[in-house]
Scaffold this motif. Structure first.
Motif, PDB file in Angstrom:
ATOM      1  N   CYS A  73       4.546   0.886   1.710  1.00  0.00           N
ATOM      2  CA  CYS A  73       4.619  -0.382   2.444  1.00  0.00           C
ATOM      3  C   CYS A  73       4.874  -1.531   1.483  1.00  0.00           C
ATOM      4  O   CYS A  73       4.080  -1.783   0.576  1.00  0.00           O
TER       5      CYS A  73
ATOM      6  N   GLU B  21       7.542   1.253   5.240  1.00  0.00           N
ATOM      7  CA  GLU B  21       6.931   0.247   6.106  1.00  0.00           C
ATOM      8  C   GLU B  21       7.205  -1.121   5.491  1.00  0.00           C
ATOM      9  O   GLU B  21       7.030  -1.302   4.273  1.00  0.00           O
TER      10      GLU B  21
ATOM     11  N   GLU C 181      -3.763   3.597   1.664  1.00  0.00           N
ATOM     12  CA  GLU C 181      -4.073   3.606   3.096  1.00  0.00           C
ATOM     13  C   GLU C 181      -4.236   5.049   3.543  1.00  0.00           C
ATOM     14  O   GLU C 181      -3.238   5.775   3.658  1.00  0.00           O
TER      15      GLU C 181
ATOM     16  N   HIS D  70       3.948   7.306   3.443  1.00  0.00           N
ATOM     17  CA  HIS D  70       4.899   6.185   3.421  1.00  0.00           C
ATOM     18  C   HIS D  70       4.521   5.189   2.323  1.00  0.00           C
ATOM     19  O   HIS D  70       3.428   5.240   1.766  1.00  0.00           O
TER      20      HIS D  70
ATOM     21  N   HIS E 196       0.820  -1.211   0.000  1.00  0.00           N
ATOM     22  CA  HIS E 196       0.000   0.000   0.000  1.00  0.00           C
ATOM     23  C   HIS E 196       0.854   1.262   0.000  1.00  0.00           C
ATOM     24  O   HIS E 196       2.044   1.230   0.305  1.00  0.00           O
TER      25      HIS E 196
HETATM   26 CO    CO Z   1       0.937   1.640   6.197  1.00  0.00          CO
END
Ligand code: CO
Length: 146
Positions: free
Chosen positions: A89, A136, A62, A87, A8
Motif C-alpha cells: 500500500c 493498494e 497489516e 499486497h 503498509h
Molecule cells: Co492494505
C-alpha cells in the motif's frame, strides 16, 4: 500520479493471534495495535508498527485474516495455506487524480474507491497490471506527519 511513502505491507494469515505472537516474540515488535473486524471487506485486521527514522512513524505490517469463506483473503489462503505477502500500500496526495491516472494507463482498478482500515479512501490495482504486485493506493492522512 505522485508516489508517496510505503504505508503498509499486507500479509494474509490463517491466524492473527499466531501472527501477533510471531511478530512479538520472534520479530521483536514493540507496538502491535488491537485487532479489529472490517466486515464489509470480509477481514479481521491488525497493524504491527515498525518505527521510522528519528522517531517518525515507519511502515506498518497489516495482518489480514479472513472473516469467512467469501473473504477475498480466503482465496489467497487456499493457494498459500501458511499465509504470505498479499499486497503493498502506497500513499498518494490525491486519490481521485491517482485513480484517473491508473485508469488512463489502462490498469485494471478493482472495484470502487472505498474507505480503508486507516479511515482514508483506498483502491486496489490488479497485480497482473502492476508487475505482479497487488497494489493498494491510499490517500495520505491529512495533518499527518507521514
Ligand atoms: Co492494505
Amino acid at each position: 500520479m505522485i508516489l508517496g511513502r510505503l504505508n503498509h505491507v499486507g500479509i494474509a494469515t490463517p491466524s492473527i493471534d499466531e501472527s501477533i505472537a510471531f511478530y512479538r516474540e520472534i520479530m521483536g515488535a514493540q507496538l502491535i495495535r488491537a485487532p479489529f473486524d472490517m466486515p464489509v471487506q470480509g477481514v479481521r485486521v491488525c497493524f504491527v508498527e515498525t518505527p521510522g527514522p528519528g522517531g517518525t512513524e515507519g511502515t506498518q505490517i497489516e495482518l489480514l485474516e479472513p472473516l469467512g469463506p467469501d473473504s477475498p483473503v480466503a482465496g489467497f489462503l487456499a493457494k498459500n495455506p501458511a499465509g504470505g505477502q498479499h499486497h503493498l500500500c502506497y500513499e498518494v496526495p490525491d486519490i481521485v487524480a491517482a485513480r484517473a491516472w491508473f485508469e488512463g494507463q489502462g490498469k485494471r482498478v478493482l472495484g470502487e474507491t472505498r474507505i480503508g482500515a486507516h479511515g482514508m479512501p483506498v483502491f486496489f490495482v490488479h497485480p497482473r497490471d502492476m508487475m505482479g504486485v497487488l497494489t493498494e493506493i491510499m490517500e495520505s492522512p491529512k495533518g499527518d506527519k507521514h
